[in-house]
Design an enzyme around this catalytic site. Structure first.
Site, PDB file in Angstrom:
ATOM      1  N   ARG A   1      35.424 -25.410  15.864  1.00 29.81           N
ATOM      2  CA  ARG A   1      35.498 -24.147  16.593  1.00 29.81           C
ATOM      3  C   ARG A   1      36.329 -24.289  17.869  1.00 29.81           C
ATOM      4  NH1 ARG A   1      30.672 -22.403  14.666  1.00 29.81           N
ATOM      5  NH2 ARG A   1      32.103 -22.497  12.915  1.00 29.81           N
TER       6      ARG A   1
ATOM      7  N   HIS B   1      39.583 -22.102  18.896  1.00 30.84           N
ATOM      8  CA  HIS B   1      39.695 -21.368  20.165  1.00 30.84           C
ATOM      9  C   HIS B   1      40.923 -21.836  20.946  1.00 30.84           C
ATOM     10  CE1 HIS B   1      35.527 -19.432  20.905  1.00 30.84           C
ATOM     11  NE2 HIS B   1      35.650 -19.680  19.621  1.00 30.84           N
TER      12      HIS B   1
ATOM     13  N   ASN C   1      31.946 -18.278  25.126  1.00 29.57           N
ATOM     14  CA  ASN C   1      31.731 -19.726  25.201  1.00 29.57           C
ATOM     15  C   ASN C   1      30.378 -20.165  24.681  1.00 29.57           C
ATOM     16  OD1 ASN C   1      29.875 -19.145  27.164  1.00 29.57           O
ATOM     17  ND2 ASN C   1      30.759 -20.493  28.709  1.00 29.57           N
TER      18      ASN C   1
ATOM     19  N   HIS D   1      33.577 -21.211   8.655  1.00 26.85           N
ATOM     20  CA  HIS D   1      32.187 -20.782   8.823  1.00 26.85           C
ATOM     21  C   HIS D   1      31.261 -21.429   7.795  1.00 26.85           C
ATOM     22  CE1 HIS D   1      33.522 -16.954  11.226  1.00 26.85           C
ATOM     23  NE2 HIS D   1      33.535 -18.053  11.940  1.00 26.85           N
TER      24      HIS D   1
ATOM     25  N   ASP E   1      26.133 -20.663   6.929  1.00 20.91           N
ATOM     26  CA  ASP E   1      25.851 -20.632   5.491  1.00 20.91           C
ATOM     27  C   ASP E   1      24.627 -21.495   5.259  1.00 20.91           C
ATOM     28  OD1 ASP E   1      26.585 -23.301   5.068  1.00 20.91           O
ATOM     29  OD2 ASP E   1      28.353 -22.857   3.859  1.00 20.91           O
TER      30      ASP E   1
END
Ligand SMILES: *[C@@H]1O[C@H](CO)[C@@H](O)[C@H](O)[C@H]1NC(C)=O
Ligand SMILES: *[C@@H]1O[C@H](CO)[C@@H](O)[C@H](O)[C@H]1NC(C)=O
Ligand SMILES: *[C@@H]1O[C@H](CO)[C@@H](O)[C@H](O)[C@H]1NC(C)=O
Length: 321
Positions: free
Chosen positions: A64, A68, A96, A193, A246
């Site tokens: 992640r 970003h 954040n 994800h 998930d």
């Protein structure tokens, strides 16, 4: 004929000049550190491995963080910079809540600096750590092009440029297109994800006051919606409450796409991928083939992680030189 050739070679020369100039800004290559820091990659991998053993959430955090980083000012390590007295940095911006594990990059940087000082950028360390995070979670591996430079600017306000969890398909498409990324990249990278967890705040739009007459997003499978509601009650939601993205949150697999087709995705932005024919086709393809997903994910990761950024090799990933 001669004149034509001259024009042609002049044009060609200008194009070459343009390209080589661009390449000088940030020439990424797989063997970038072969001469200057051959042990960089294995050193970073051991640091990531060790951190994962202590905290299973580390791989999701690294992936992640890299995402970003690349979406704001290119992959330039801007996400790693601390705020200063005069500047609120990206890491102190609103989204954040999903960022942590900065210490892993610090440890890797320290280990790499001890081997080859002032050589390996923080942006490269993050790109490599994100690859390791995927591989060490059971996902594919690939050669990461290297040679990124670290940037000197990080602004909390620019985190607004990140695609948000409540985005619909056109907003997502636009956000990705602004970075030269296609629908294929959007669907493949959303597969990130497959790792991690979300706090309630990022999906409360789907389970509370969804619309005037429906309190729950009707695209959510009903028992799944009920379970999300029970961990995230409208009032007094515990601060750290939330849901895994998930059902196998520490394994890099294609489960995310299978669940998405069953109405069991967490974010509106996930669900939006099945609202358009061409993205839905890709979701189905990745749901039925882990190999196809991995192939597409690697291709899109390399593309995303090549978005140009900074200009220096930081000595401390949290401060500019
Ligand atoms: C950056 O911020 C963290 C905490 O937010 C702090 O522990 C660390 O010392 C800071 N590092 C530098 C180099 O300022
Ligand atoms: C997120 O931002 C807040 C507000 O600036 C800050 O207090 C907090 O430490 C930040 N969290 C992380 C993980 O950096
Ligand atoms: C997505 O949201 C934007 C902004 O709210 C809206 O203008 C647009 O029509 C929406 N697109 C779709 C496909 O729903």
């Amino acid at each position: 004929m001669a004149a034509k050739n001259t024009t042609f070679s002049l044009l060609f020369g200008l194009i070459l000049l343009g390209v080589s100039h661009l390449n000088q800004i940030n020439a990424l290559s797989s063997n970038y550190y072969d001469q200057t820091c051959p042990q960089a990659e294995s050193t970073i991998t051991s640091v990531v491995k060790k951190a994962m053993l202590n905290d299973r959430r580390v791989p999701a955090a690294l992936l992640r963080m890299h995402f970003h980083d690349c979406f704001i000012r290119g992959c330039d390590g801007s996400v790693l910079l601390n705020s200063t007295a005069n500047n609120k940095a990206e890491k102190d911006g609103p989204p954040n809540i999903s960022l942590h594990a900065f210490y892993v990059i610090d440890h890797a940087k320290k280990a790499v600096e001890a081997l080859c000082p002032k050589t390996v950028s923080c942006a490269d360390i993050l790109a490599l750590a994100a690859r390791d995070a995927v591989t060490l979670s059971g996902g594919p591996t690939w050669d990461v092009p290297k040679g990124r430079k670290d940037g000197r600017v990080s602004k909390a306000t620019e985190t607004r440029q990140l695609p948000g969890p409540t985005f619909n398909i056109s907003q997502l498409q636009q956000s990705f297109a602004q970075r030269g990324l296609s629908i294929d990249d959007l669907v493949a990278l959303s597969g990130g994800h497959t790792l991690g967890f979300s706090h309630c705040s990022s999906f409360q739009n789907r389970i509370h006051n969804f619309a005037a007459k429906q309190s729950v997003d009707p695209t959510l499978q009903s028992s799944f919606a009920a379970s999300l509601k029970s961990v995230c009650p409208a009032q007094n939601t515990p601060k750290n409450a939330g849901a895994n993205l998930d059902s196998t949150p520490t394994t890099f697999d294609n489960r995310y796409y299978k669940l998405l087709l069953q109405g069991k995705s967490i974010f509106s932005s996930d669900q939006s991928l099945v609202t358009m024919a061409n993205s839905r086709t890709l979701v189905s393809k990745f749901a039925s083939s882990k190999q196809e997903f991995e192939k597409a994910f690697v291709k899109s990761m390399i593309k995303m992680s090549s978005i140009n950024g900074g200009q220096e090799v930081r000595l401390d990933c949290r401060v500019v030189n």
